[in-house]
Design a protein around this motif. Structure first.
Motif, PDB file in Angstrom:
ATOM      1  N   ARG A  40       0.874  -1.169   0.000  1.00 38.82           N
ATOM      2  CA  ARG A  40       0.000   0.000   0.000  1.00 38.82           C
ATOM      3  C   ARG A  40       0.910   1.216   0.000  1.00 38.82           C
ATOM      4  O   ARG A  40       2.035   1.161   0.483  1.00 38.82           O
ATOM      5  CB  ARG A  40      -0.936  -0.009   1.193  1.00 38.82           C
ATOM      6  CG  ARG A  40      -0.267  -0.176   2.509  1.00 38.82           C
ATOM      7  CD  ARG A  40      -1.279  -0.478   3.614  1.00 38.82           C
ATOM      8  NE  ARG A  40      -0.616  -1.208   4.672  1.00 38.82           N
ATOM      9  CZ  ARG A  40      -0.308  -0.682   5.851  1.00 38.82           C
ATOM     10  NH1 ARG A  40      -0.597   0.548   6.110  1.00 38.82           N
ATOM     11  NH2 ARG A  40       0.297  -1.413   6.757  1.00 38.82           N
ATOM     12  N   GLY A  41       0.442   2.312  -0.577  1.00 30.97           N
ATOM     13  CA  GLY A  41       1.292   3.491  -0.618  1.00 30.97           C
ATOM     14  C   GLY A  41       0.798   4.530  -1.577  1.00 30.97           C
ATOM     15  O   GLY A  41      -0.371   4.567  -1.930  1.00 30.97           O
ATOM     16  N   PHE A  55       6.058   2.939  -0.967  1.00 29.27           N
ATOM     17  CA  PHE A  55       5.034   2.046  -0.451  1.00 29.27           C
ATOM     18  C   PHE A  55       5.454   1.406   0.865  1.00 29.27           C
ATOM     19  O   PHE A  55       6.602   1.484   1.272  1.00 29.27           O
ATOM     20  CB  PHE A  55       4.699   0.948  -1.471  1.00 29.27           C
ATOM     21  CG  PHE A  55       5.874   0.118  -1.874  1.00 29.27           C
ATOM     22  CD1 PHE A  55       6.261  -0.974  -1.125  1.00 29.27           C
ATOM     23  CD2 PHE A  55       6.595   0.420  -3.013  1.00 29.27           C
ATOM     24  CE1 PHE A  55       7.344  -1.743  -1.488  1.00 29.27           C
ATOM     25  CE2 PHE A  55       7.679  -0.345  -3.392  1.00 29.27           C
ATOM     26  CZ  PHE A  55       8.054  -1.428  -2.633  1.00 29.27           C
ATOM     27  N   GLN A  56       4.481   0.773   1.493  1.00 25.10           N
ATOM     28  CA  GLN A  56       4.728  -0.029   2.684  1.00 25.10           C
ATOM     29  C   GLN A  56       4.250  -1.438   2.377  1.00 25.10           C
ATOM     30  O   GLN A  56       3.285  -1.633   1.636  1.00 25.10           O
ATOM     31  CB  GLN A  56       3.936   0.503   3.871  1.00 25.10           C
ATOM     32  CG  GLN A  56       4.410   1.837   4.368  1.00 25.10           C
ATOM     33  CD  GLN A  56       3.574   2.284   5.550  1.00 25.10           C
ATOM     34  OE1 GLN A  56       2.381   2.085   5.597  1.00 25.10           O
ATOM     35  NE2 GLN A  56       4.241   2.901   6.522  1.00 25.10           N
ATOM     36  N   ARG A 111      11.520   0.391  -0.040  1.00 24.14           N
ATOM     37  CA  ARG A 111      10.238   1.075  -0.036  1.00 24.14           C
ATOM     38  C   ARG A 111      10.020   1.939  -1.266  1.00 24.14           C
ATOM     39  O   ARG A 111       9.007   2.614  -1.367  1.00 24.14           O
ATOM     40  CB  ARG A 111      10.130   1.922   1.218  1.00 24.14           C
ATOM     41  CG  ARG A 111      10.181   1.050   2.474  1.00 24.14           C
ATOM     42  CD  ARG A 111       9.975   1.830   3.733  1.00 24.14           C
ATOM     43  NE  ARG A 111       8.742   2.579   3.645  1.00 24.14           N
ATOM     44  CZ  ARG A 111       8.590   3.800   4.139  1.00 24.14           C
ATOM     45  NH1 ARG A 111       9.576   4.410   4.739  1.00 24.14           N
ATOM     46  NH2 ARG A 111       7.438   4.418   4.044  1.00 24.14           N
ATOM     47  N   GLU A 124      -0.167   4.468  -9.000  1.00 23.43           N
ATOM     48  CA  GLU A 124      -0.633   4.936  -7.698  1.00 23.43           C
ATOM     49  C   GLU A 124      -2.078   4.499  -7.450  1.00 23.43           C
ATOM     50  O   GLU A 124      -2.415   4.022  -6.367  1.00 23.43           O
ATOM     51  CB  GLU A 124      -0.534   6.452  -7.640  1.00 23.43           C
ATOM     52  CG  GLU A 124      -1.101   7.061  -6.377  1.00 23.43           C
ATOM     53  CD  GLU A 124      -1.133   8.578  -6.435  1.00 23.43           C
ATOM     54  OE1 GLU A 124      -1.548   9.165  -5.421  1.00 23.43           O
ATOM     55  OE2 GLU A 124      -0.777   9.165  -7.461  1.00 23.43           O
TER      56      GLU A 124
END
Length: 161
Positions: A40-41, A55-56, A111, A124
């Protein structure tokens, strides 16, 4: 040694250093077990670095680890598709039954995924819709490298066509 030898040595050392980093990364990619982790990010824009997905990893983390105890690792376990993967954070080499054991410090470095400017917004959106996974290569000793980004189970370039 004369001046010529010193100049050659000064030119060769940086080249050997970069070559060593490339070989290390390629070995991790070749030896590592593939692990697909939801992400997610968002897509930041940076004038100096260009476009990248920041992102994570979507991990459902339990447990803690103090750096004083030594290296910290995530023991990643199999999860249900489309949901955060369960991961136990603790000292390296302690947990059993791990799908993969990943060094926590190495994972934090992965990341960013650099993308062409024209597709940044599309990627995105896919990441925000939870349709993206990071394909990681994880070696038995916990080293990790980002191998690819997939959208809906396809390589990201193919998914955006």
């Amino acid at each position: 040694m004369n001046r010529r030898h010193w100049v050659l040595l000064a030119l060769a050392l940086p080249v050997l250093g970069v070559l060593g980093m490339v070989v290390k990364s390629e070995l991790t990619l070749a030896r590592g077990r593939e692990l697909r982790v939801p992400i997610r990010g968002f897509d930041p824009r940076d004038l100096l670095r260009g476009n990248y997905l920041l992102f994570q990893f979507d991990l459902n983390i339990s447990g803690t680890c103090e750096e004083e105890q030594g290296s910290c690792c995530y023991c990643v376990r199999a999860g249900m598709s489309g949901q955060a993967m369960p991961a136990q954070k603790g000292a390296c080499g302690v947990e059993e039954g791990c799908l993969a054991e990943i060094n926590a410090a190495d994972l934090e470095e992965l990341r960013r995924f650099y993308v062409p400017e024209e597709v940044g917004f599309q990627l995105e959106q896919r990441v925000r819709e939870k349709r993206a996974v990071a394909v990681l290569a994880v070696t038995p000793d916990g080293k990790v490298a980002l191998k690819a980004l997939e959208i809906d189970g396809k390589p990201w370039r193919e998914a955006l066509e």
